[in-house]
Design an enzyme around this catalytic site. Structure first.
Site, PDB file in Angstrom:
ATOM      1  N   ASP A 228      45.402  38.318  32.216  1.00  0.00           N
ATOM      2  CA  ASP A 228      44.766  39.148  31.211  1.00  0.00           C
ATOM      3  C   ASP A 228      45.641  39.270  29.973  1.00  0.00           C
ATOM      4  O   ASP A 228      46.333  40.253  29.767  1.00  0.00           O
ATOM      5  CB  ASP A 228      44.463  40.529  31.790  1.00  0.00           C
ATOM      6  CG  ASP A 228      43.598  40.409  33.036  1.00  0.00           C
ATOM      7  OD1 ASP A 228      42.808  39.458  33.073  1.00  0.00           O
ATOM      8  OD2 ASP A 228      43.730  41.229  33.937  1.00  0.00           O
TER       9      ASP A 228
ATOM     10  N   ASP B 295      38.803  41.690  43.141  1.00  0.00           N
ATOM     11  CA  ASP B 295      39.140  40.303  42.867  1.00  0.00           C
ATOM     12  C   ASP B 295      38.843  39.467  44.104  1.00  0.00           C
ATOM     13  O   ASP B 295      38.724  39.994  45.215  1.00  0.00           O
ATOM     14  CB  ASP B 295      40.637  40.169  42.550  1.00  0.00           C
ATOM     15  CG  ASP B 295      40.903  40.359  41.067  1.00  0.00           C
ATOM     16  OD1 ASP B 295      39.927  40.556  40.333  1.00  0.00           O
ATOM     17  OD2 ASP B 295      42.066  40.308  40.663  1.00  0.00           O
TER      18      ASP B 295
ATOM     19  N   ASP C 195      45.085  41.756  39.743  1.00  0.00           N
ATOM     20  CA  ASP C 195      46.510  41.447  39.648  1.00  0.00           C
ATOM     21  C   ASP C 195      47.008  41.429  38.208  1.00  0.00           C
ATOM     22  O   ASP C 195      48.195  41.520  37.947  1.00  0.00           O
ATOM     23  CB  ASP C 195      46.831  40.105  40.319  1.00  0.00           C
ATOM     24  CG  ASP C 195      45.942  38.973  39.818  1.00  0.00           C
ATOM     25  OD1 ASP C 195      45.481  39.051  38.665  1.00  0.00           O
ATOM     26  OD2 ASP C 195      45.722  38.014  40.571  1.00  0.00           O
TER      27      ASP C 195
END
Length: 1149
Positions: A853, A541, A849
């Site tokens: 989602d 990320d 993290d």
């Protein structure tokens, strides 16, 4: 670390998710690179493997592998002989034959529970699942009965008992627990819903409990704590009991008893017990060492489980968000819920929007349950799949179904690491070879004995038919059986699985002892350290991992006007300011707390939310609670990682309805038809689209995250009137009016560029996967060193998620290898990237993290409903979650938690992981050298002379050196910079490399040659002709034993650096290694000089000691010269399997 191997007797693990999959093109090409002359044979191998049927023993991955597949490693499938009756040997490749042998009756060598003593207990896992089903069924029966009762109550009127006071509270523990457990909505209504229940529990729904320590103590006293009793782990005595249930040790115990009886009978009680007692003592020592190691491993697993359960979360206390441990939750707490969170206790929904809960952990049904005021009950242990909400805690600890479930399950189970799986296969195979050799030698020796070919040292025949008494014959047979047992002792490599345990345990302990690392890492799976060393690519990320996650608004456009500084609101129209304040205050998941004593304002929420709220408060005197009181929320559309935006519908006090949107600047901009200028006038946006896009690109080029804020008016009469309609209402996203565009700066972490450079040098490709736009992603990647220069910024090196997902599956696999940066990616795009990379043979580590989602996994036709990010991590080889910004779903699915969200910490794990793998390989080389040498020496001596120079007690001592002390010495080698200059170990790289084979064979052949010469010509070489035959034999055998042990001591130094000539570099820094070597030498001196009767040795003169040292010392220059011999890159097993592959086409034709 690869979970399989292409080694001659190891499983080939493949990256595909199905069992039929063969090796990838990449992996085959790697083998071809080694030797061009071998190309045609490799092509034959490819064609053959394409034609192969499914291999029932192929395990595609050991992480999250099904219990059914793991069981294939443990359950005996057929007898050893049956394999060769059913399967023509010539039809199989050499490694295929070996693997079929491995998976036969492993119990012939080792007790099953002992061989897999460090791995997952499948029986306990089945019992655990049965217990889960029982508790779920019990809960469902209660609810079913309640539904029937409620149906009757509707006919005759409800009969809910009045709440009973419990101390200072107006409702008791039993009534709360019963209501929540039974999901008794009628009781909740009787108590006045959430508001009435909060009054009974002395809780404010807006500000939570007071947070006062006395108040918390009272609540814990009245309603219990959020802990549950845990089952005790196995005692040390249990480990002792399991340790001796090893077939080899049982044979040795029987041999000890027989030797004790034989010795006492032939030599008398005073001296006849020495041999039997020596064997018994050695066996007891091995059992104790094994039990201690297993017990310490069990304690380590318990500590890991405690760390896993200690979840940190936010609760509302005294009007402010406070971060606490899940164990500190009390009844009456107000807990905010967001996507990815775990429901920390039983409770009821206070308020929520689009809240969806995954209850599969409790109900066993993989479907999402939507929660609202008609279905407000929340169960502890479930996950938030979508939406946001706030809950009132009504049950904690053992008073919840989750607490009952956890209290009935013991967490004292091991885990199956990929390397342990491979080493168990190696150990079992070698053990079977050793057992086969021992049985063969036993048959030969018995044949020699009963045919009169075995003689005593004085030359007399040991057995003469009709003359030798029955007792003497039995004594001779027992002596022969003892010889066979010594061969089994030296052949069974007990230390291989133990080496993994010791190495992982030591590495974990050193990692945690390193304060700089312990602060940053929480290892949830021991195998993650091992596997991370094999990672070939890291999908990282951006936010918080590569950047500091310290966001501030540095640019702002209000209409066409760029605010300079961004907080200057003096020129803004009041209407624009009012709409901006309303949108910022209501369309947020953050919170603002203003202390009563006038201290600094406290802002909570995600970094992006905090940055925007801070900007609004400082720039446009935002009075948070006042702005919220001016309007009420009708419906919320939580931020969605697919659409990259979130919205809220509010009704103002003047009855006007406004819909506010906030999200990715270019996406929100595309939905706008107008904008408000700084004077508050509505202007068409068509002619200004280009201006705003240029402004966004300019901010993105400076690595700023661009967020647009927009709104629209909406007719009140079109708003759904009922709650059900509101829940299904899709907020309008068109015809928006742009209010502002802000640029948020999140600087790169100081050490991230060096960390990326180290990864690149180590052969680990760093890929950045971000939801930001292409320009921002490009700027950050250049700043972090992921992209070298602007020349790299071409597709597909840098690509958007929507473009990648549009490719066909085969094309995605090709494109994935070239991707360095993926921008505007959704969780599904990340999943597709990971799958494509793994299919290409990469060992993938994924960081994330899990915050955004939302979509559930059932949409991907997978049985468990967890977020796509968690599934991505599930599918990856190593999952790394963020400790600060990561959700509980992400953390629970991860193998390692990066507590500081820093990419540099990931690099440290890679370094330690490579150290683990390298140390294991060092130990394998050391162990197999001893195994080969001792086995050949004893077999040749036994077959030729009917006796062995190394007896059972001596070999047990050597085994102890190899197994425990050797593993511990080589496991304690700290990571070096040299490790990060190697290429990563591939998914199908052999565990025993060609370099290891070269070193192993050189040392083993040297030891075999020297010691066999001593065995057959030792008396003349050592000038022992003047001594008695018996004493000369004892001196010769003692010399062989001493030289053999010292060879291992010197070879232990060679094993430290398998591919370096200077084996002494850094040895003085490893105090434990030096201490173990010194301890071994001292014990050897004691054994030779002071315990001769126990070890069947005699004292040696100083000249013979010097000779023994000289024999061992030769191994150093020999190893240095041997390392100059080049080895081919093509793995050895490929050459060995050539004849078998060539025979197959001939047979088919």
């Amino acid at each position: 670390m690869s979970s399989g191997s292409s080694n001659g007797f190891l499983l080939s693990n493949n990256q595909k998710g199905d069992l039929e999959a063969g090796p990838s093109a990449n992996e085959k090409s790697e083998v071809r690179k080694g030797d061009d002359s071998f190309r045609s044979d490799e092509q034959e191998l490819e064609e053959e493997e394409e034609e192969e049927e499914e291999d029932v023993f192929d395990i595609s991955q050991t992480k999250h592998v099904s219990h059914e597949i793991l069981r294939r490693w443990r359950v005996p499938v057929m007898g050893f002989n049956t394999i060769f009756l059913l399967t023509p040997a010539l039809e199989l490749r050499a490694h295929r034959i070996a693997m079929l042998i491995v998976f036969t009756q492993a119990a012939l060598v080792l007790n099953a529970s002992r061989r897999f003593r460090y791995t997952l207990d499948l029986k306990k896992e089945e019992e655990k699942e049965q217990r889960r089903r029982m508790i779920r069924a019990h809960a469902q029966v209660i609810r079913a009965a309640l539904l029937f009762r409620l149906a009757a109550e509707r006919q005759i009127g409800p009969a809910i008992s009045s709440p009973t006071r419990s101390g200072d509270y107006e409702i008791g523990l039993e009534q709360l627990a019963s209501m929540t457990r039974d999901h008794n909505f009628s009781a909740l209504e009787e108590y006045g819903g959430a508001k009435g229940l909060s009054h009974m529990l002395k809780t404010n729904l807006a500000t939570g409990t007071s947070g006062d320590e006395n108040d918390l103590l009272q609540r814990r006293s009245a309603f219990g704590t959020n802990r549950y009793p845990q089952k005790k782990g196995r005692s040390f005595l249990r480990f002792l009991w399991e340790a001796w249930q090893d077939l080899t040790l049982i044979i040795l115990i029987i041999a000890a008893i027989a030797s004790l009886a034989l010795g006492m009978k032939t030599e008398g009680v005073e001296s006849g017990w020495y041999d039997g007692a020596s064997i018994a003592f050695a066996v007891i020592l091995v059992i104790v060492v094994t039990a201690v190691s297993d017990y310490r491993q069990s304690l380590q697993f318990q500590n890991l489980n405690e760390e896993k359960q200690n979840i940190q979360l936010e609760v509302m206390r005294g009007g402010r968000m406070v971060k606490i441990s899940i164990f500190d939750i009390v009844v009456g707490d107000i807990v905010p819920l967001r996507i990815g969170d775990q429901v920390p206790a039983d409770g009821i929904l206070v308020s929520g929007h689009s809240l969806a809960i995954d209850e599969s952990s409790m109900t066993g049904e993989s479907k999402i349950v939507h929660k609202d005021q008609k279905a407000p009950f929340l169960m502890s242990g479930c996950k938030v799949a979508d939406g946001i909400g706030t809950m009132l805690v009504t049950g904690v600890g053992i008073n919840t179904e989750w607490g009952l479930l956890m209290a009935s399950i013991s967490e004292d189970t091991g885990e199956e690491t990929p390397l342990q799986v491979r080493l168990n296969g190696v150990a079992t195979f070698i053990g079977i070879v050793g057992l086969t050799v021992a049985v063969t030698v036993l048959a030969v020796l018995l044949g020699r004995y009963f045919t009169g070919n075995t003689r005593n040292p004085d030359g007399s025949v040991q057995f003469t038919k009709g003359k030798t008494s029955f007792g003497d014959a039995v004594d001779g047979v027992i002596h022969i059986v003892t010889i066979a047992v010594t061969i089994v002792v030296v052949a069974v490599p007990e230390g291989l699985p133990l080496a993994v345990t010791l190495t992982l345990a030591y590495s974990m302990r050193k990692m945690m002892a390193d304060k700089a690392l312990a602060i940053y890492l929480q290892v949830r799976r021991l195998s993650a350290c091992e596997t991370m060393g094999s990672a070939t690519t890291i999908c990282s990320d951006k936010t918080g991992t590569l950047t500091l996650n310290e966001m501030t608004v540095v640019d702002a456009y209000i209409g066409r006007k760029k605010m300079n500084p961004p907080g200057d609101a003096s020129q803004l129209n009041s209407e624009v300011l009012s709409l901006l304040q309303e949108g910022v205050a209501q369309n947020t998941t953050g919170n603002v707390f203003t202390p009563k004593d006038g201290g600094d304002v406290e802002i909570s929420g995600s970094p992006t939310e905090k940055a925007i709220l801070s900007w609004a408060i400082k720039a446009y005197p935002l009075i948070f609670f006042y702005c919220r009181s001016e309007s009420s929320i009708l419906h919320v559309f939580p931020f969605n990682s697919e659409k990259k935006r979130g919205g809220v519908a509010v009704r103002r006090n003047d009855s006007k309805v406004h819909i506010h949107w906030k999200g990715a600047a270019e996406m929100v901009l595309s939905s706008c038809t107008g904008y408000l200028d700084s004077n508050g006038s509505l202007q068409p946006i068509d002619d200004e689209q280009e201006f705003f896009r240029v402004a966004i690109d300019e901010m993105a080029a400076r690595s700023l995250r661009c967020v647009a804020i927009a709104y629209r008016s909406y007719e009140s009469d079109k708003v759904p009137a009922d709650e059900g309609g509101l829940e299904k209402w899709a907020l309008p996203e068109d015809d928006l009016v742009l209010l502002a565009i802000v640029g948020i700066k999140d600087p790169c972490r100081p050490g991230v560029k060096d960390a990326v450079r180290i990864c690149t040098a180590a052969g680990v490709k760093v890929r950045m996967v971000t939801g930001d736009n292409l320009q921002t992603a490009k700027a950050i990647a250049l700043e972090c060193g992921i992209l070298d220069s602007n020349s790299d910024v071409t597709e597909p090196s840098i690509i958007e998620g929507r473009v990648f997902r549009a490719y066909a599956e085969k094309e995605r696999e090709q494109v994935a290898k070239k991707i360095t940066v993926m921008a505007r990616s959704s969780p599904n795009d990340k999943l597709l990237l990971v799958q494509a990379l793994r299919k290409g043979g990469e060992v993938v580590a994924v960081t994330g993290d899990g915050t955004n989602d939302a979509p559930a996994l059932h949409e991907l036709e997978v049985s468990e409903t967890i977020s796509i990010w968690s599934y991505t991590e599930f599918k990856a080889d190593i999952g790394l979650s963020m400790g600060i910004q990561g959700t509980e779903v992400a953390k629970e699915s991860s193998d390692i938690i990066i507590l500081d969200d820093n990419f540099a910490s990931v690099v440290k794990v890679v370094r330690w992981g490579r150290s683990v793998y390298a140390n294991i390989q060092k130990f394998i080389q050391f162990q197999l050298t001893v195994n080969v040498a001792a086995l050949v020496i004893n077999v040749v001596a036994a077959v030729t002379s009917g006796d062995v120079p190394l007896n059972a007690v001596q070999l047990l001592w050597v085994n102890l050196i190899m197994d425990t002390l050797g593993a511990l010495a080589l496991a304690t080698e700290p990571p070096t910079d040299h490790l990060m200059h190697r290429s990563p170990v591939g998914r199908r790289e052999p565990l025993i490399t060609n370099i290891m084979w070269r070193n192993l064979l050189i040392q083993a052949l040297y030891q075999i040659g020297v010691l066999l010469v001593l065995n057959f010509r030792g008396k003349s070489i050592l000038n022992l002709h003047g001594d008695s035959v018996e004493h000369a034999t004892e001196v010769k055998n003692t010399m062989i034993f001493n030289s053999f042990v010292l060879c291992q001591v010197f070879n232990e130094f060679n094993a430290r650096k398998p591919d370096e000539i200077n084996v002494f570099r850094g040895v003085t820094k490893n105090h434990l290694f030096v201490g173990i070597v010194g301890f071994t030498v001292i014990l050897q001196i004691i054994l030779i000089e002071f315990s001769g009767k126990f070890t069947s040795t005699v004292k040696l003169s100083w000249q013979l000691w010097l000779a023994s040292v000289a024999i061992g010392l030769v191994s150093w220059p020999l190893a240095a010269v041997g390392k100059l011999i080049p080895v081919p890159k093509t793995p050895l097993h490929v050459y060995l399997s050539k004849p078998f592959r060539r025979l197959r086409p001939a047979r088919n034709s």
